[in-house]
Every structure is written in C-alpha cells, then in structure tokens.
Design a protein around this motif. Structure first.
Motif, short mmCIF file in Angstrom:
data_model
loop_
_atom_site.label_atom_id
_atom_site.label_comp_id
_atom_site.label_asym_id
_atom_site.label_seq_id
_atom_site.Cartn_x
_atom_site.Cartn_y
_atom_site.Cartn_z
N SER A 170 12.00 39.92 -4.89
CA SER A 170 12.86 40.98 -5.43
C SER A 170 14.33 40.57 -5.31
CB SER A 170 12.56 42.30 -4.70
OG SER A 170 13.11 43.39 -5.38
N MET A 171 15.14 41.29 -4.52
CA MET A 171 16.52 40.86 -4.34
C MET A 171 16.59 39.43 -3.82
SD MET A 171 19.56 42.33 -1.84
CE MET A 171 18.94 41.52 -0.36
N GLY A 172 15.60 39.05 -3.01
CA GLY A 172 15.56 37.69 -2.48
C GLY A 172 15.44 36.64 -3.57
N GLY A 173 14.89 37.03 -4.74
CA GLY A 173 14.87 36.11 -5.86
C GLY A 173 16.28 35.81 -6.35
N TRP A 174 17.13 36.84 -6.39
CA TRP A 174 18.54 36.65 -6.75
C TRP A 174 19.24 35.79 -5.71
CZ3 TRP A 174 22.36 41.38 -7.48
CH2 TRP A 174 23.55 40.94 -8.06
N ILE A 175 19.02 36.11 -4.44
CA ILE A 175 19.64 35.34 -3.36
C ILE A 175 19.20 33.88 -3.42
CG2 ILE A 175 19.85 35.07 -0.86
CD1 ILE A 175 21.37 37.50 -1.92
N ALA A 176 17.91 33.64 -3.68
CA ALA A 176 17.40 32.26 -3.76
C ALA A 176 18.07 31.51 -4.91
CB ALA A 176 15.89 32.28 -3.93
N LEU A 177 18.26 32.17 -6.04
CA LEU A 177 18.94 31.53 -7.17
C LEU A 177 20.39 31.20 -6.83
CD1 LEU A 177 17.49 33.81 -9.98
CD2 LEU A 177 16.98 31.38 -9.69
N LEU A 178 21.08 32.12 -6.17
CA LEU A 178 22.46 31.86 -5.75
C LEU A 178 22.53 30.72 -4.74
CD1 LEU A 178 23.71 35.56 -5.37
CD2 LEU A 178 24.30 33.95 -7.21
N LEU A 179 21.56 30.67 -3.84
CA LEU A 179 21.50 29.60 -2.85
C LEU A 179 21.24 28.26 -3.54
CD1 LEU A 179 21.41 28.47 0.00
CD2 LEU A 179 19.12 29.45 0.27
N ALA A 180 20.36 28.25 -4.53
CA ALA A 180 20.08 27.01 -5.26
C ALA A 180 21.31 26.53 -6.01
CB ALA A 180 18.91 27.23 -6.23
N LEU A 181 22.10 27.46 -6.52
CA LEU A 181 23.34 27.08 -7.21
C LEU A 181 24.35 26.51 -6.23
CD1 LEU A 181 23.67 30.11 -9.64
CD2 LEU A 181 23.23 27.74 -10.30
N ALA A 182 24.33 27.02 -4.99
CA ALA A 182 25.27 26.56 -3.97
C ALA A 182 24.84 25.24 -3.34
CB ALA A 182 25.42 27.62 -2.87
N ARG A 183 23.54 24.96 -3.31
CA ARG A 183 23.02 23.75 -2.66
C ARG A 183 22.02 23.04 -3.59
NH1 ARG A 183 26.70 25.17 -0.12
NH2 ARG A 183 26.90 25.52 2.13
N PRO A 184 22.45 22.67 -4.79
CA PRO A 184 21.50 22.10 -5.77
C PRO A 184 20.89 20.78 -5.34
CG PRO A 184 23.77 21.81 -6.49
CD PRO A 184 23.83 22.72 -5.31
N GLU A 185 21.58 20.03 -4.48
CA GLU A 185 21.08 18.71 -4.08
C GLU A 185 19.90 18.82 -3.13
OE1 GLU A 185 23.84 20.17 -1.01
OE2 GLU A 185 23.92 20.09 -3.19
N ARG A 186 19.68 19.97 -2.54
CA ARG A 186 18.60 20.11 -1.55
C ARG A 186 17.47 21.01 -2.01
NH1 ARG A 186 20.12 22.10 3.87
NH2 ARG A 186 17.88 21.74 4.08
N VAL A 187 17.70 21.87 -2.98
CA VAL A 187 16.66 22.79 -3.43
C VAL A 187 15.82 22.10 -4.50
CG1 VAL A 187 16.16 24.99 -4.55
CG2 VAL A 187 18.02 24.83 -2.86
#
Length: 257
Positions: free
Chosen positions: A109-126
């Motif tokens: 749910s909201m965590g899906g949004w958070i996960a996408l934002l985290l992936a944008l912030a750390r693309p080299e590791r996700v």
C-alpha cells in the motif's frame, strides 16, 4: 506451503535517526540479494505479509529487514506528525544503516510508494521491487481529490481530519501537513525512471486502493520487466495463504534474476 509459522514478533532492535527519532526494526542476516519490507499507512512490521516474508527469507537463508516508520508500531513519535518526507527518510535510514549489497524491496500500500521513492534514491542497489496493492501518490489522488468540500474545509481550518477506514478499527488520522508534503513526492504524473524489474500484485476487490492504479503504475515505470498480477476476488490486504504464495513467487522471481 504455509508461510504463517509463529515467530516472536516482539523482538526488535532500534536505531536513531539524524533528527533523534527511534526506529524499531528486525534484521536477519543472510545471502544476497536481501529483502526489505516497507509497510503501509497505520500498519506495523508485525503484520501478516512482513512476518510471512521473514519466514520465507529464513527458510532460504536470505537477508531480510522489516521496520516501523516513526509514529508506527514500536517506533517513537506520534502518527499525527508523520509525512511522506519523514517516512521516506526513515526507510532510507534503515536501508543505509542495516542493509548492504543488492536489495529487493517489498512495499505494501503506502509502502509501495515508499519503496518506489527509495528505489529512486538508491537505484544502484535496488535490483527489484514487489508492490502489494501499491498506492503511489495516494495523499493527492485517493485522499485530497476524493474529499468533498466539507472535508477539505476541515483540513484547511483544523489541519486534521479523522476518516473512517475499511481496513482498520480506528479511523485514519489525516493531516493537512501530510497532504501538502505528499505533493513534493508525486511520481505518477510522468514516466518513473526506475529500470529494475517490478512485480505488482493487486486485488480487484480492493476498496482502499483501486487496482487500476497498478495498471497505470505499470505503464509509468520505465522498466521493461514489469509484471502485473490481478487477483479477481482479492481485497486490499492480500493475506490469504494463496495470496502469500503469490507474494513469495514474485519475490523469489526477483531474487533469482
């Protein structure tokens, strides 16, 4: 196969954020890629999906991390003070402090949004993302856009509104700070520059987050490896044994790419 074996969910460690909040977490050492679970709005890290994922990771010998955002579960602060900016930074703090190497993010749910934002912030590791009833931009599109003039007036004048919930016994606490801050993190208005593989799971009877949002999200993502699985009789939680098996298959798929 059952993923609901009992684990002592009360065992948690804590870490401190740069602004002095205490975040509760559980971290399981294991092989890489690791798995990190991002929970939903008003949820905590001891829910059905997160604990099932921990069982799954434990059986595979996979590294796994779950945590509570500030104002949730065992972490410090009050829920009313939370915003997308703060919860995003909590996720980044946990990600940077506890995990290493390639990671698969699972967001509910909201965590899906958070996960996408985290992936944008750390693309080299996700290296992969699983969205369960993912709700990017929900503060604007599923809250503000759906509110009538009376609710909007209440938010503008009183800065808080209590909304009845289909998913919880207690009402959602919605603040104007949450709405205004959410506008700084909207990602569904243009292509989303995430190129990692993504698996989206959504129930077609979800009354909290319409499944059509996952269809739009699949189109917005730049990744060419995006799969959407719709569960016709599934609700928002997707927590039956069948749903959990689907979640584990999606997660396993990304771990093995």
């Amino acid at each position: 196969m059952s993923y609901n074996e009992k684990i002592d969910a009360t065992l948690a460690d804590t870490l401190t954020t740069q602004d002095g909040e205490t975040l509760a977490y559980y971290h399981l050492l294991g092989s890489k890629p690791g798995i990190m679970f991002c929970g939903g709005f008003m949820s905590d890290m001891t829910g059905t999906r997160s604990m099932a994922l921990e069982n799954f990771a434990r059986k595979r010998g996979q590294a796994f991390t779950r945590f509570d955002y500030r104002g949730h579960g065992q972490s410090s602060s009050s829920f009313r003070e939370g915003t997308i900016s703060k919860w995003k930074m909590d996720a980044i703090t946990v990600f940077d402090s506890l995990t290493s190497g390639p990671m698969v993010l699972v967001g509910s749910s909201m965590g899906g949004w958070i996960a996408l934002l985290l992936a944008l912030a750390r693309p080299e590791r996700v290296v992969g993302i699983v969205g369960i009833s993912a709700a990017p931009d929900f503060t604007e599109d599923l809250m503000w856009a759906k509110f009538d003039e009376n609710v909007r007036h209440t938010l503008i004048t009183e800065r808080v509104y209590l909304k009845n919930s289909d998913s919880f016994d207690q009402p959602y606490i919605i603040t104007m700070d949450l709405i205004e801050d959410g506008r700084n993190h909207l990602i569904m208005r243009e292509p989303i520059p995430i190129k990692a593989p993504v698996r989206l799971l959504h129930g077609m009877r979800d009354t909290s987050v319409p499944y059509q949002l996952s269809i739009i999200l699949a189109d917005r993502l730049k990744s060419e490896d995006v799969q959407l699985h719709l569960v016709k009789d599934g609700g928002h939680r997707l927590s039956t044994n069948r749903d959990l098996s689907l979640l584990m298959r999606a997660t396993s798929d990304l771990l093995e790419i």
